[in-house]
Write an enzyme that holds these catalytic residues in place. Structure first.
Site, short mmCIF file in Angstrom:
data_model
loop_
_atom_site.label_atom_id
_atom_site.label_comp_id
_atom_site.label_asym_id
_atom_site.label_seq_id
_atom_site.Cartn_x
_atom_site.Cartn_y
_atom_site.Cartn_z
N GLU A 155 43.01 47.28 48.62
CA GLU A 155 43.53 45.82 48.89
C GLU A 155 45.17 45.78 48.88
OE1 GLU A 155 42.88 41.01 48.87
OE2 GLU A 155 41.71 42.50 47.75
N ARG A 396 34.44 51.10 35.63
CA ARG A 396 35.91 51.14 35.87
C ARG A 396 36.77 51.65 34.44
NH1 ARG A 396 37.29 45.17 37.39
NH2 ARG A 396 39.29 45.94 36.61
N LYS A 406 44.06 43.12 39.15
CA LYS A 406 45.18 42.88 39.95
C LYS A 406 45.44 41.10 39.49
CE LYS A 406 45.65 46.03 43.40
NZ LYS A 406 45.50 46.31 45.12
#
Length: 701
Positions: A155, A396, A406
């Protein structure tokens, strides 16, 4: 030996008797070093006599023998033994050669021809939507020629970080191993958080890391198709326009949660009243009209949104009528101002995966429930009768003393805790690049930590050791003085300048450079003490040390001091004959030829391994979980120290307009030229220390 020392006085013999075993052994160690180089027969015989005395416990006589042997070897005319260097094994050529520490990568994804069942049913759940028909799979294989196709879908709401590097390494790597393609797709469905700056940064980061997408796409490329599919969903009674407030939605979901608990005792328990939206049973015709009004801008933001009509009785909370479209009066960085309604991630992601004929959709574990066989990913594709890709989840990336969400990175940037997304303290791709980490080192790190489902917390030292090893091989050497102490050499001619030649690298052929020498030089403050001590090899009053690659100097006087008493200038004499061989070798620069340097010294970004979770392990779903503490309280206020008094040699200063150029400042650390440099002052970032600090080793143990 008795004859040699028998006539000594009582006092001398008493002092000799006080020699300890360690003192004798130290003398023997010095002797062995010399006799290994010069095999003088007399020295070797004396060494043997000392060994006999040492074994007998006569440490004083043993030490005397060893010292005598040392003098004999030092003054010997026997030719020095030349050490034969063994040739190193050649390094494998080509980019495909894997480091010794990392296993050769393997393709772990199954053949796309086997993707009739995109995902096995979840344990204990009979419902599954994750199956393709034979005709659907055949059409998919025809579109892809049976090749593997993955995607990397960031994104564009910030810069990429090292977790994205791991995702790229896996997505692009698996496609390459299988002879397939990997698409770079911008998941750009939220215009209020996305910027062209971030799109450009992502493109730069992907390219810099060496990845070559088969195609670059945007979710916004499919906005027309996504809208048409939303209309189809409404017509089929599988979506509705809702007007609930966030608080009302929270209350409804709490009732769904309560029903979930009740079903543990009674599988047939009904949903409590109010669990569903009061707008859930609207007719498709009314929903179509309202959705069109949303598109035309009739409704204000937050007053209407389209929801998927999932399964409120499911034990998967992601099936409880997730949002599909919301109103946002904001221009889009890619599609402009055409739309005022935008699809959500949950509506868009699976559909675009299907439209792009992705064979394997690889995501981190926080998406596991969304992508379960009975979850919304497959439910939506099933309702639209579309091809269903395989979904594959892995853990992750988590690294000590850092944050890699983020949301948190954005808070650090917008709150001015750091100096932008490319601050070298951050593990963003742009930040690591600016700090001096290479693309090879980052990719190597990602390959070494691997891809598993296990929760992990990787030590920062793992990444630093990879960077350090690469720089040790590749970084040219140079002199820099961090905290200068001026030395005036009183017996060196005023105005005279001579040059000394240095190799740019001790092992690899990187050419040579010259360094000017004058009667005024600088060394680091840490290399001078006003009181000498055992084991200290720097300069002290009356003590001699060597300026590395140049002359021996001896301090004669402290000539100037700062107000706090710290010496700022000393007098010294030099020995042009280099008669002695002092153990101390000091970095130095000629004061009049040195250039000003700004050195930015970076430390851990946070004071604890897991910010905000001092007593907890790293979680998988950092983006959504509740804060376990105020993580900003753990921010290290000393994570950046700026040294503006440092000096560096001219060979480094001449590279001021080549940001990213790395050097090893000898006896200091590895540094990289920063983009803030100018022709009047070069700015460098400390990339990594010469070795892991003692404090870090202790804390790790």
């Amino acid at each position: 030996i008795n004859a040699e020392y028998g006539d000594q006085s009582y006092e001398t013999r008493h002092l000799m008797s006080a020699v300890t075993a360690s003192g004798a052994k130290k003398a023997r160690k010095d002797t062995v070093k010399l006799t290994n180089k010069r095999k003088d027969p007399a020295a070797l015989a004396k060494l043997e006599e000392g060994d006999v005395a040492l074994k007998a416990g006569d440490f004083a006589l043993a030490k005397a023998c060893f010292e005598a042997a040392t003098e004999l070897a030092r003054n010997s005319t026997v030719e020095k033994v030349q050490k034969i260097k063994q040739p190193k094994a050649p390094k494998p050529d080509g980019p495909e050669a894997a480091p010794a520490e990392a296993e050769q990568p393997q393709c772990v994804l199954r053949d796309p021809k086997e993707n009739l069942v995109a995902k096995p049913p979840s344990k204990g759940v009979d419902i599954t939507y994750a199956e393709n028909t034979a005709a659907t799979l055949a059409a998919h294989l025809n579109a892809t020629d049976g090749k593997y196709r993955t995607r990397f879908p960031p994104e564009p709401n910030g810069h990429l970080h090292i977790g994205h590097a791991k995702a790229m390494n896996f997505n692009f790597g698996q496609a390459k191993l299988a002879g397939g393609d990997c698409i770079l797709r911008f998941d750009d469905t939220n215009p209020t958080a996305e910027k062209q700056e971030y799109i450009d940064s992502i493109l730069d980061s992907v390219s810099w890391l060496g990845h070559k997408p088969s195609n670059v796409t945007y979710s916004s490329d499919y906005f027309d198709t996504l809208y048409d599919l939303a209309v189809d969903l409404i017509r089929n009674g599988k979506a509705y326009v809702c007007h609930q407030t966030p608080e009302e939605i929270g209350a409804s979901r709490a009732l769904c949660k309560k029903a979930q608990e009740l079903r543990k005792a009674d599988p047939n328990a009904d949903l409590p009243e109010g669990a569903g939206s009061p707008y859930r049973e609207r007719l498709p015709e009314e929903n179509l009209k309202l959705f069109e009004e949303m598109k035309m801008g009739v409704w204000d933001e937050g007053t209407a949104f389209l929801r998927m009509k999932g399964n409120l009785g499911s034990d998967n909370p992601n099936m409880w009528d997730l949002a599909a479209y919301r109103i946002m009066f904001a221009a889009h960085p890619h599609s402009g101002d055409k739309w005022c309604i935008y699809p959500t991630y949950d509506f868009t992601h699976c559909i675009v995966d299907s439209l792009e004929n992705i064979t394997h959709s690889l995501c981190t574990l926080e998406f596991e429930l969304r992508q379960a066989a009975y979850g919304p990913y497959y439910w939506l594709l099933h309702q639209l009768d579309m091809y269903k890709p395989v979904t594959w989840e892995y853990s992750r990336c988590n690294i000590e003393y850092n944050v890699l969400s983020k949301r948190r990175l954005n808070k650090l940037v917008t709150g001015h805790h750091v100096n932008g997304w490319d601050d070298p303290r951050l593990l963003t791709i742009s930040g690591m690049q600016r700090r001096g980490y290479s693309a090879n080192a980052i990719n190597d790190f990602c390959a070494r930590i691997g891809v598993t489902r296990a929760a992990n917390l990787t030590r920062m030292e793992v990444l630093e050791s990879i960077v350090r090893a690469e720089l040790d091989d590749n970084a040219p050497r140079a002199f820099a003085v961090m905290n200068p102490l001026v030395i005036k050499i009183t017996n060196y001619p005023e105005g005279k300048v001579e040059e000394f030649t240095f190799n740019n690298h001790p092992k690899n052929d990187m050419g040579k450079r010259t360094l000017p020498f004058s009667n005024t030089v600088i060394i680091d403050q840490s290399d001078f003490r006003e009181e000498d001590a055992d084991g200290y090899f720097g300069l002290a009053p009356g003590k001699e040390a060597k300026l590395l690659g140049a002359y021996n100097i001896k301090c004669t006087e402290v000539s100037k001091r700062a107000p706090d008493g710290t010496p700022t200038e000393i007098f010294a004499t030099y020995d042009p004959t280099a008669a002695n061989k002092p153990k101390g070798n000091l970095g130095w620069l000629s004061l009049s030829h040195a250039a000003p340097l700004e050195a930015r010294l970076y430390d851990r970004l946070f004071t604890v391994p897991v910010p905000g979770k001092k007593e907890e392990s790293a979680g998988e779903n950092d983006e959504e979980e509740e804060e376990a503490g105020d993580w900003l309280d753990d921010f290290n206020q000393d994570s950046l120290l700026v040294n503006t008094v440092a000096m560096v040699e001219a060979s480094v200063a001449s590279k001021w307009n080549e940001p990213g150029t790395c050097f090893q400042f000898m006896r200091v650390g590895y540094f990289t030229i920063d983009k803030d440099s100018s022709n009047s002052r070069v700015v460098v970032n400390r990339t990594v220390s010469l070795k892991e600090s003692v404090e870090t080793k202790k804390s790790r143990k």
